[in-house]
Design a protein around this motif. Structure first.
Motif, PDB file in Angstrom:
ATOM      1  N   TYR A   1      53.956  60.260  28.303  1.00  0.00           N
ATOM      2  CA  TYR A   1      54.501  59.028  27.723  1.00  0.00           C
ATOM      3  C   TYR A   1      53.365  58.060  27.404  1.00  0.00           C
ATOM      4  CZ  TYR A   1      58.813  61.060  29.354  1.00  0.00           C
ATOM      5  OH  TYR A   1      59.851  61.921  29.554  1.00  0.00           O
ATOM      6  N   TRP A   2      53.585  57.184  26.407  1.00  0.00           N
ATOM      7  CA  TRP A   2      52.513  56.272  26.003  1.00  0.00           C
ATOM      8  C   TRP A   2      53.086  55.030  25.329  1.00  0.00           C
ATOM      9  CZ3 TRP A   2      52.315  55.186  20.781  1.00  0.00           C
ATOM     10  CH2 TRP A   2      53.008  56.081  19.934  1.00  0.00           C
ATOM     11  N   ALA A   3      52.275  53.981  25.337  1.00  0.00           N
ATOM     12  CA  ALA A   3      52.573  52.758  24.586  1.00  0.00           C
ATOM     13  C   ALA A   3      51.262  52.273  23.977  1.00  0.00           C
ATOM     14  CB  ALA A   3      53.155  51.688  25.515  1.00  0.00           C
TER      15      ALA A   3
ATOM     16  N   ILE B   1      54.446  45.568  22.688  1.00  0.00           N
ATOM     17  CA  ILE B   1      54.233  46.965  22.308  1.00  0.00           C
ATOM     18  C   ILE B   1      54.346  47.102  20.785  1.00  0.00           C
ATOM     19  CG2 ILE B   1      55.118  49.327  22.551  1.00  0.00           C
ATOM     20  CD1 ILE B   1      56.194  48.477  25.333  1.00  0.00           C
TER      21      ILE B   1
ATOM     22  N   GLU C   1      55.283  53.256  20.409  1.00  0.00           N
ATOM     23  CA  GLU C   1      55.524  53.874  21.717  1.00  0.00           C
ATOM     24  C   GLU C   1      56.107  55.277  21.565  1.00  0.00           C
ATOM     25  OE1 GLU C   1      59.645  52.262  23.393  1.00  0.00           O
ATOM     26  OE2 GLU C   1      58.485  50.639  22.466  1.00  0.00           O
ATOM     27  N   HIS C   2      56.048  56.036  22.626  1.00  0.00           N
ATOM     28  CA  HIS C   2      56.677  57.355  22.697  1.00  0.00           C
ATOM     29  C   HIS C   2      58.178  57.188  22.453  1.00  0.00           C
ATOM     30  CE1 HIS C   2      58.322  61.007  24.488  1.00  0.00           C
ATOM     31  NE2 HIS C   2      57.101  61.526  24.570  1.00  0.00           N
TER      32      HIS C   2
ATOM     33  N   LEU D   1      60.244  56.739  25.587  1.00  0.00           N
ATOM     34  CA  LEU D   1      59.631  55.939  26.656  1.00  0.00           C
ATOM     35  C   LEU D   1      60.672  55.134  27.451  1.00  0.00           C
ATOM     36  CD1 LEU D   1      56.833  54.958  27.839  1.00  0.00           C
ATOM     37  CD2 LEU D   1      57.051  53.009  26.307  1.00  0.00           C
TER      38      LEU D   1
ATOM     39  N   PHE E   1      56.045  47.784  29.532  1.00  0.00           N
ATOM     40  CA  PHE E   1      55.495  49.093  29.892  1.00  0.00           C
ATOM     41  C   PHE E   1      54.817  49.037  31.262  1.00  0.00           C
ATOM     42  CE2 PHE E   1      51.866  52.184  29.566  1.00  0.00           C
ATOM     43  CZ  PHE E   1      52.630  53.335  29.664  1.00  0.00           C
TER      44      PHE E   1
END
Length: 368
Positions: free
Chosen positions: A122-124, A145, A148-149, A152, A170
């Motif tokens: 997962y990522w932001a 953000i 993002e994924h 997420l 996040f």
């Protein structure tokens, strides 16, 4: 494309890169490419468990982003897509006992900067449009953000880390409720970095950054607890595309006792074997089980720098003299680069091609 632990699909074309990296692995802690994109990473521990399964290292992602991204935004997209596809995991240290973490990244080019933070797959990402931004071994993207994924928020809700009400943060959702002890130090370091940048707001220069990277009181420059700042980099990325980007590297540990040396991308760059680590036919990092024996990976400049450090510690007066000489050398490089960026001098492409080599050679001389 063979990365540290995984082989992934290669792309048709990759960009020229300059990297500061641990010698045993394929990736890099930080670096730049020919288009003026710079990327650096930091380890982070989150609510997502770290995987012992070998996947991409955060350092592999740094290099892949630089090799495949012609802007900071493109590098973010490349890194996020590869992370989702291959995951991150495997030991990040050349030791038999695994040391595993996830990653946060700082990316910049001539026009914009990004922070990319991860937790497992997962990522932001946050686009930075003004002012300054730092990262330091902790999640720092809150509600701002930019990308993002896709899953997420769903992940945060399903795990009970976010109620689904109100703004989503996040860092709040994915940070550990009880941080490992080293994360406590990270908080102070992050605050100190932000404060040092704030103090210089509006008149930050390459020297400002070098000073911040040398700051021991804040813990930004580390030389204890089995950890030492291993290499440092400062880049100047002019908005004017007619001017070259200049990247300063120490290529030696502890920036408070190292020299930042300028590097500029031009055709025909002279190789610098003095900062290239030796290779080993039966490398313990490439054999499974890994890291069963140690090899000496120090390059020539590192060895000489280390010997000089010992001398500095034994003879304070001589040490001070040497440190002053090294600072003078750095100052010459800075003045030369300021003249280049100010348009007052126009060095030949040959001079720029030899620049980093010549600076390393000059530093080596002072050590002998």
């Amino acid at each position: 494309q063979q990365c540290t632990y995984l082989e992934i699909e290669q792309v048709e074309r990759t960009h020229a890169v300059v990297l500061s990296r641990p010698a045993w692995l394929w990736g890099a802690e930080m670096g730049a490419n020919e288009h003026g994109v710079c990327v650096g990473n930091e380890g982070v521990w989150t609510r997502e468990p770290v995987g012992e399964d070998e996947a991409l290292l955060g350092m592999d992602l740094v290099r892949l982003g630089l090799e495949r991204g012609s802007t900071a935004r493109e590098a973010v997209e490349v890194m996020a897509a590869l992370l989702e596809r291959y995951g991150q995991g495997g030991s990040c240290k050349e030791e038999p006992v695994p040391f595993i973490y996830h990653n946060t990244f700082l990316l910049a080019d001539r026009t914009e900067a990004w922070v990319l933070e991860t937790a497992g797959r997962y990522w932001a990402a946050q686009r930075i449009q003004e002012g300054s931004r730092n990262i330091s071994n902790q999640l720092s993207i809150g509600r701002e953000i930019t990308a993002e994924h896709a899953e997420l928020r769903q992940r945060a809700r399903s795990q009970g880390w976010w109620s689904g009400d109100g703004d989503f943060s996040f860092a709040e959702a994915f940070s550990l409720p009880h941080q490992p002890p080293r994360m406590e130090a990270a908080k102070a370091r992050y605050r100190a970095g932000r404060e040092l940048l704030r103090q210089h707001a509006g008149h930050i220069t390459a020297e400002t950054f070098m000073g911040i990277l040398r700051d021991k009181a804040s813990g930004i420059c580390v030389d204890s607890e089995g950890f030492r700042t291993a290499g440092s980099m400062v880049s100047v990325l002019p908005r004017d595309p007619a001017l070259p980007c200049v990247h300063f590297f120490t290529a030696t540990p502890d920036p408070s006792r190292s020299v930042f040396k300028p590097f500029v991308f031009v055709a025909g760059i002279k190789p610098v074997p003095q900062v290239t680590s030796p290779t080993f036919h039966d490398d313990p990092a490439k054999q499974v089980p890994r890291f069963q024996r140690a090899v000496d990976r120090r390059h020539e400049l590192y060895r000489r720098h280390q010997a000089a450090l010992e001398l500095m510690e034994q003879d304070q007066e001589k040490g001070q003299k040497l440190l002053q000489t090294l600072r003078d050398l750095e100052q010459q490089g800075l003045e030369g680069m300021n003249a280049l960026l100010g348009g007052t001098v126009a060095p030949s492409p040959e001079e720029l091609a030899d620049l980093f080599f010549d600076c390393v050679e000059a530093e080596m001389k002072f050590y002998t």
